[in-house]
Design a protein around this motif. Structure first.
Motif, mmCIF file in Angstrom:
data_model
loop_
_atom_site.group_PDB
_atom_site.id
_atom_site.type_symbol
_atom_site.label_atom_id
_atom_site.label_comp_id
_atom_site.label_asym_id
_atom_site.label_seq_id
_atom_site.Cartn_x
_atom_site.Cartn_y
_atom_site.Cartn_z
ATOM 1 N N ASN A 1 -52.727 11.564 -19.799
ATOM 2 C CA ASN A 1 -52.211 11.671 -21.176
ATOM 3 C C ASN A 1 -53.265 11.233 -22.191
ATOM 4 O OD1 ASN A 1 -49.553 12.134 -19.947
ATOM 5 N ND2 ASN A 1 -49.652 9.961 -19.478
ATOM 6 N N MET A 2 -54.464 11.736 -22.048
ATOM 7 C CA MET A 2 -55.581 11.248 -22.843
ATOM 8 C C MET A 2 -55.666 11.851 -24.237
ATOM 9 S SD MET A 2 -58.745 11.054 -20.138
ATOM 10 C CE MET A 2 -59.888 10.740 -21.499
ATOM 11 N N LEU A 3 -54.980 12.964 -24.479
ATOM 12 C CA LEU A 3 -55.148 13.648 -25.760
ATOM 13 C C LEU A 3 -54.279 12.991 -26.832
ATOM 14 C CD1 LEU A 3 -56.699 15.968 -27.085
ATOM 15 C CD2 LEU A 3 -54.624 17.345 -26.846
ATOM 16 N N SER A 4 -54.851 11.968 -27.447
ATOM 17 C CA SER A 4 -54.213 11.302 -28.576
ATOM 18 C C SER A 4 -55.029 11.594 -29.830
ATOM 19 C CB SER A 4 -54.137 9.794 -28.324
ATOM 20 O OG SER A 4 -55.431 9.267 -28.090
ATOM 21 N N ASP A 5 -54.578 11.071 -30.946
ATOM 22 C CA ASP A 5 -55.256 11.346 -32.221
ATOM 23 C C ASP A 5 -56.704 10.881 -32.228
ATOM 24 O OD1 ASP A 5 -52.925 12.430 -33.138
ATOM 25 O OD2 ASP A 5 -52.277 10.624 -34.205
ATOM 26 N N ASP A 6 -57.007 9.851 -31.436
ATOM 27 C CA ASP A 6 -58.371 9.317 -31.383
ATOM 28 C C ASP A 6 -59.059 9.689 -30.073
ATOM 29 O OD1 ASP A 6 -56.773 7.777 -29.768
ATOM 30 O OD2 ASP A 6 -57.501 5.843 -30.508
ATOM 31 N N PHE B 1 -60.395 18.337 -17.946
ATOM 32 C CA PHE B 1 -59.841 18.957 -16.747
ATOM 33 C C PHE B 1 -58.380 18.518 -16.587
ATOM 34 C CE2 PHE B 1 -61.450 20.551 -12.405
ATOM 35 C CZ PHE B 1 -60.192 20.963 -12.007
ATOM 36 N N GLY B 2 -57.451 19.367 -17.042
ATOM 37 C CA GLY B 2 -56.031 19.093 -16.855
ATOM 38 C C GLY B 2 -55.474 17.972 -17.709
ATOM 39 N N ILE B 3 -56.068 17.732 -18.862
ATOM 40 C CA ILE B 3 -55.630 16.646 -19.741
ATOM 41 C C ILE B 3 -54.399 17.077 -20.536
ATOM 42 C CG2 ILE B 3 -56.297 15.316 -21.790
ATOM 43 C CD1 ILE B 3 -59.122 15.237 -20.661
ATOM 44 N N GLY B 4 -53.514 16.120 -20.810
ATOM 45 C CA GLY B 4 -52.310 16.403 -21.581
ATOM 46 C C GLY B 4 -52.190 15.541 -22.819
ATOM 47 N N ILE B 5 -51.242 15.910 -23.669
ATOM 48 C CA ILE B 5 -50.982 15.121 -24.875
ATOM 49 C C ILE B 5 -50.496 13.729 -24.496
ATOM 50 C CG2 ILE B 5 -50.500 17.078 -26.392
ATOM 51 C CD1 ILE B 5 -47.519 16.581 -25.906
ATOM 52 N N GLU C 1 -67.357 27.330 -22.388
ATOM 53 C CA GLU C 1 -66.514 28.427 -22.868
ATOM 54 C C GLU C 1 -65.047 28.028 -22.872
ATOM 55 O OE1 GLU C 1 -65.786 33.222 -22.155
ATOM 56 O OE2 GLU C 1 -67.061 32.080 -20.774
ATOM 57 N N TYR C 2 -64.588 27.390 -21.763
ATOM 58 C CA TYR C 2 -63.180 27.048 -21.635
ATOM 59 C C TYR C 2 -63.013 25.567 -21.277
ATOM 60 C CZ TYR C 2 -62.723 32.124 -21.105
ATOM 61 O OH TYR C 2 -62.798 33.478 -21.286
ATOM 62 N N SER C 3 -61.922 24.990 -21.765
ATOM 63 C CA SER C 3 -61.508 23.656 -21.345
ATOM 64 C C SER C 3 -60.122 23.763 -20.724
ATOM 65 C CB SER C 3 -61.492 22.691 -22.536
ATOM 66 O OG SER C 3 -60.733 23.234 -23.622
ATOM 67 N N SER C 4 -59.753 22.774 -19.913
ATOM 68 C CA SER C 4 -58.520 22.827 -19.121
ATOM 69 C C SER C 4 -57.515 21.798 -19.639
ATOM 70 C CB SER C 4 -58.861 22.547 -17.643
ATOM 71 O OG SER C 4 -57.729 22.136 -16.914
ATOM 72 N N TRP C 5 -56.288 22.285 -19.939
ATOM 73 C CA TRP C 5 -55.234 21.418 -20.486
ATOM 74 C C TRP C 5 -53.947 21.657 -19.713
ATOM 75 C CZ3 TRP C 5 -57.440 18.093 -23.833
ATOM 76 C CH2 TRP C 5 -58.691 18.483 -24.344
ATOM 77 N N ARG C 6 -53.127 20.633 -19.606
ATOM 78 C CA ARG C 6 -52.123 20.648 -18.556
ATOM 79 C C ARG C 6 -50.784 21.287 -18.894
ATOM 80 N NH1 ARG C 6 -49.913 14.514 -17.510
ATOM 81 N NH2 ARG C 6 -48.393 14.471 -19.188
ATOM 82 N N CYS C 7 -50.476 21.546 -20.176
ATOM 83 C CA CYS C 7 -49.187 22.154 -20.482
ATOM 84 C C CYS C 7 -49.265 22.948 -21.776
ATOM 85 C CB CYS C 7 -48.084 21.093 -20.567
ATOM 86 S SG CYS C 7 -48.126 20.093 -22.071
ATOM 87 N N PRO C 8 -48.327 23.883 -21.988
ATOM 88 C CA PRO C 8 -48.345 24.698 -23.218
ATOM 89 C C PRO C 8 -48.256 23.871 -24.492
ATOM 90 C CG PRO C 8 -46.874 25.675 -21.589
ATOM 91 C CD PRO C 8 -47.269 24.325 -21.057
ATOM 92 N N THR D 1 -49.554 20.971 -25.077
ATOM 93 C CA THR D 1 -50.895 20.450 -25.358
ATOM 94 C C THR D 1 -51.756 21.535 -25.999
ATOM 95 O OG1 THR D 1 -50.719 18.957 -23.464
ATOM 96 C CG2 THR D 1 -52.918 19.354 -24.343
ATOM 97 N N VAL D 2 -51.735 22.723 -25.422
ATOM 98 C CA VAL D 2 -52.527 23.833 -25.954
ATOM 99 C C VAL D 2 -52.078 24.181 -27.371
ATOM 100 C CG1 VAL D 2 -53.068 26.288 -25.670
ATOM 101 C CG2 VAL D 2 -53.116 24.762 -23.691
ATOM 102 N N SER D 3 -50.775 24.149 -27.628
ATOM 103 C CA SER D 3 -50.267 24.475 -28.965
ATOM 104 C C SER D 3 -50.803 23.516 -30.015
ATOM 105 C CB SER D 3 -48.735 24.443 -28.964
ATOM 106 O OG SER D 3 -48.207 25.474 -28.154
ATOM 107 N N ILE D 4 -50.823 22.228 -29.686
ATOM 108 C CA ILE D 4 -51.352 21.235 -30.626
ATOM 109 C C ILE D 4 -52.834 21.492 -30.900
ATOM 110 C CG2 ILE D 4 -52.004 18.794 -30.802
ATOM 111 C CD1 ILE D 4 -49.310 18.090 -29.584
ATOM 112 N N LEU D 5 -53.582 21.780 -29.847
ATOM 113 C CA LEU D 5 -55.015 22.026 -30.006
ATOM 114 C C LEU D 5 -55.279 23.291 -30.828
ATOM 115 C CD1 LEU D 5 -56.104 21.078 -26.397
ATOM 116 C CD2 LEU D 5 -56.947 19.967 -28.476
#
Length: 353
Positions: free
Chosen positions: A76-81, A103-107, A133-140, A142-146
């Motif tokens: 759950n590393m994808l925080s504001d900071d 690699f597979g990081i989530g919000i 080119e691509y990064s890996s995120w674990r759920c939709p 997370t991708v939506s926020i990015l």
């Protein structure tokens, strides 16, 4: 589906390793992620494995630069900071020799930690994508926020799912294991956890009265010594007391308490377990990956994106019985779907065919 190819000179930064001076408790789920990444790309060397929780020394930064490819592997590393590690030097992202791969990081999932990226976090995310080119995120979710925050990078944030869900058995199309002789329950000791987890223990006992039941601790918050206990703050002692009471209630209901010291020990223990119920997401994903049934208890929004994409139910205490006939083949089909995205991401990495 497992890769036998190793990457000899790839570095990993992971929250699984806790700095010596830190009061944080190791989370076995982060170890599950590390092991799952290694199934894909090979084992990491110990001298090229670092903690996301600690700023690397100058000599360690030199090793990272020498490695060139750096995997960021956490839950759950994808925080504001967001940052690969504390006090991260953004200038590193200007070095063409370095490629950072989330690699597979989530919000983070806690609302106050996902209100909007700081300027530095934005620079880091943009900088990472200058060299990959691509990064890996674990759920939709997370991708939506990015994508909302970085529309210019849309299409480059790949929804791969978590690597933990990709183990050989789930790809073999065999029927999900339906044994119920041994049941593992996991708990998440966060916020107002007591009632949720206590009622889950009761629910499992009611639905599996004749099973051997185990309460498995993915984080063991119990002090290691009398000295540690004596030095605890009052509020921490209150928190610990609630955990101790929950453990005793579990024992009274016939549960054995298991506290694995490493992710490997935990995964090996799970091999002998038939079914999982509980709130630890990576225990849930591990069981699914092994073609075993698992029912995840809702804690917070960290698990929502997973549930919505893979279409498994989220359990509330007392509702387990109504979900026991869930068709897990639905999940398997979605795993094959997200695996295509994972392959798209993996093909960028050195040594992955």
């Amino acid at each position: 589906m497992d890769s036998n190819l190793g990457i000899n000179n790839t570095a990993l930064v992971t929250p699984y390793f806790i700095p010596r001076q830190s009061k944080k408790k190791r989370n076995l789920g982060d170890g599950f992620i590390k092991a799952a990444i290694e199934r894909r790309i090979g084992e990491f060397k110990s001298d090229l494995t670092f903690s996301t929780r600690e700023e690397p020394s100058k000599s360690e930064v030199r090793r990272l630069i020498s490695a060139g490819t750096i995997i960021i592997g956490g839950a759950n590393m994808l925080s504001d900071d967001f940052s690969p590690w504390p006090n991260f030097d953004v200038d590193l992202l200007s070095d063409d020799r370095l490629r950072f791969f989330p690699f597979g990081i989530g919000i983070n999932g806690i609302p106050k930690r996902n209100r909007g990226f700081t300027r530095k976090a934005s620079e880091i995310i943009k900088g990472i994508h200058r060299n990959i080119e691509y990064s890996s995120w674990r759920c939709p979710n997370t991708v939506s926020i990015l994508e909302a925050s970085f529309p210019e990078l849309k299409g480059r944030f790949v929804m791969t799912g978590c690597p933990v869900i990709y183990d050989s058995p789930i790809f073999q199309k065999q029927k999900f294991h339906e044994g119920i002789k041994k049941v593992a329950v996991t708990i998440t000791e966060r916020d107002d956890f007591f009632e949720r987890e206590y009622l889950t223990l009761i629910d499992v006992k009611r639905n599996f009265p004749n099973a051997d039941k185990f309460l498995v601790l993915h984080q063991d918050f119990r002090p290691k010594s009398f000295v540690q206990s004596a030095l605890m703050k009052s509020k921490d002692k209150v928190y610990l007391r609630r955990i101790e009471v929950l453990h005793q209630l579990a024992r009274d209901m016939g549960y054995s308490i298991i506290a694995p010291k490493t992710e490997l020990e935990c995964r090996q223990f799970y091999e002998g377990i038939d079914i999982h119920v509980g709130s630890r997401l990576h225990a849930h994903l591990n069981f699914l990956s092994r073609n075993k049934r698992s029912f995840l208890t809702y804690v917070d929004d960290r698990c929502l994106g997973f549930s919505e994409f893979y279409r498994f139910p989220l359990i509330t205490p007392g509702s387990l019985e109504e979900h026991l006939d869930f068709d897990f083949e639905i999940v398997r089909g979605k795993v094959f779907e997200s695996w295509r995205n994972m392959r798209k991401f993996l093909k960028q990495l050195p040594g992955v065919a």
